[in-house]
Design an enzyme around this catalytic site. Sequence first.
Site, PDB file in Angstrom:
ATOM      1  N   ASP A 177     -59.396   5.058 -14.726  1.00  0.00           N
ATOM      2  CA  ASP A 177     -60.278   6.217 -14.663  1.00  0.00           C
ATOM      3  C   ASP A 177     -60.633   6.657 -13.258  1.00  0.00           C
ATOM      4  O   ASP A 177     -61.283   7.677 -13.081  1.00  0.00           O
ATOM      5  CB  ASP A 177     -61.564   5.925 -15.451  1.00  0.00           C
ATOM      6  N   HIS A 230     -62.366  -4.211 -14.240  1.00  0.00           N
ATOM      7  CA  HIS A 230     -61.808  -4.134 -15.583  1.00  0.00           C
ATOM      8  C   HIS A 230     -61.954  -5.493 -16.234  1.00  0.00           C
ATOM      9  O   HIS A 230     -61.809  -6.512 -15.563  1.00  0.00           O
ATOM     10  CB  HIS A 230     -60.325  -3.734 -15.527  1.00  0.00           C
TER      11      HIS A 230
END
Length: 428
Positions: A364, A307
């Site tokens: 996700d 991320h």
Amino acid sequence: MAEIAKLQIGDRAYEFPVTKGSENELAIDIKTLRGVSGGVITIDPGYKNTGACKSAITFLDGEKGVLRYRGYSIEDLAEKADFLEVSYLLIFGELPSQDQLSKFHSDIKDNAIVDDDVRKILDAFPKTAHPMGILSSLTSALTAFNPSSVNVDSDEEMYRAIVKIMGKLPVLVSWAMRKINGLPLNYGSNSLGYVENVMSMMFSKPNEEYTVNPIVRDALNKLLILHADHEQNCSTSTVRIVGSSHAGLFASLSAGISALWGPLHGGANQAVLEMLEAIKEDGGDTKKYMAKAKDKNDPFRLMGFGHRVYKNFDPRAKIIKVAANQVLNDLGIDDPILDVAKSLEQEALNDPYFVDRKLYPNVDFYSGIIYRAMGIPVEMFTVMFALGRLPGWIAQWKEMRLGKEPIGRPRQIYTGETLREFKNIAQR
Ligand code: ACO
């Protein structure tokens, strides 16, 4: 005393104020740099060090794995709140009273009809069209049926635009899915809660009464809350920058949906599930795929890992992992994909490549497993993300417009040819 940052370029020195956020984050305010230095700019591809705005909506600390909406922890909100309450909180700044929430919901319901002509646009798409393309197009098409710009100085107009899109987007989302599934388009029911109505619009069949499964409802509520905002990510920055030209709310949202589509952003939930499927089909050898992810000559990346901001566990991934286990248990689903996901996670968390680069599972990594258990087709996963992100985009767009932010217009360092003489085609 206010802090000052000093910058030396050659023999010239400049001073810039250091601005501080409410969680003590620091930023050097370089607004005057170009003017005082005779044209020097900063360069920061991907904006890894650039704050594009000040915002009072979402706080996240990527090192510590903290996420808060308007000061409330994501853990508290996911556990105790309803998606519509969280939407109100993000958009208007405070949790609603019961009366405020009821009015908000009632106004949304009053606006939950999409002009019937929009069906004709949907009909024109081939059945194979990706639903994110459909959603982005239909959201843009809504501008033809609704005023394209909002007078942001009118609270009333701003509010009307907000309840309109909160009412209409779930209809478009469900239509995109019903097209994939070959089901007739519908409008849900005003007697249902916001999340229940989304489910009814998506899943109900013309020949049987639809009953909401409370386990699925709770999981969907949680997923929508977890996705509702994430400060200045790619799609949100897109919404803000498009809106900064004073393009209308729906046009800005349509651009945000397109930005979310990419596999490095919201499209990752579809990419994760396709990756897990491929690993399972290939015999479930997770070590082989770990090696591919680490091989710099191989374009393969472990989707759902890493991320831009979190250099720790994504707090949303922790909540989703528990929810995924719960939903699969409660629905009695034994999904081998979950085993592949768990062993990939374990291996990555113990692998120096991932540990050194602080690559942890992101939101996700597990969301697709829940969506699949709910019976949502894989191409729809990013669409579900868009539905959850809607209140965040609205809140950010509203903040940007009310804050009278200037048009977003970055600069560049030119690296092309310097002036050259034009030659006629015969001389080239
Ligand atoms: N698999 C393997 N290696 C990775 C991964 C991954 N998923 N993610 C990052 N790396 C490596 C990079 O190769 C790079 O290695 P290097 O330093 O040896 O060159 C290092 O980690 C840093 O990666 P960057 O790409 O520079 O990090 P950036 O902040 O630009 O990218 C991103 C973040 C796009 C999320 C990236 O981690 C990625 O592609 N992840 C997979 C896609 C994904 O899951 N996206 C969803 C994000 S969450 C969301 O949008 C809701």
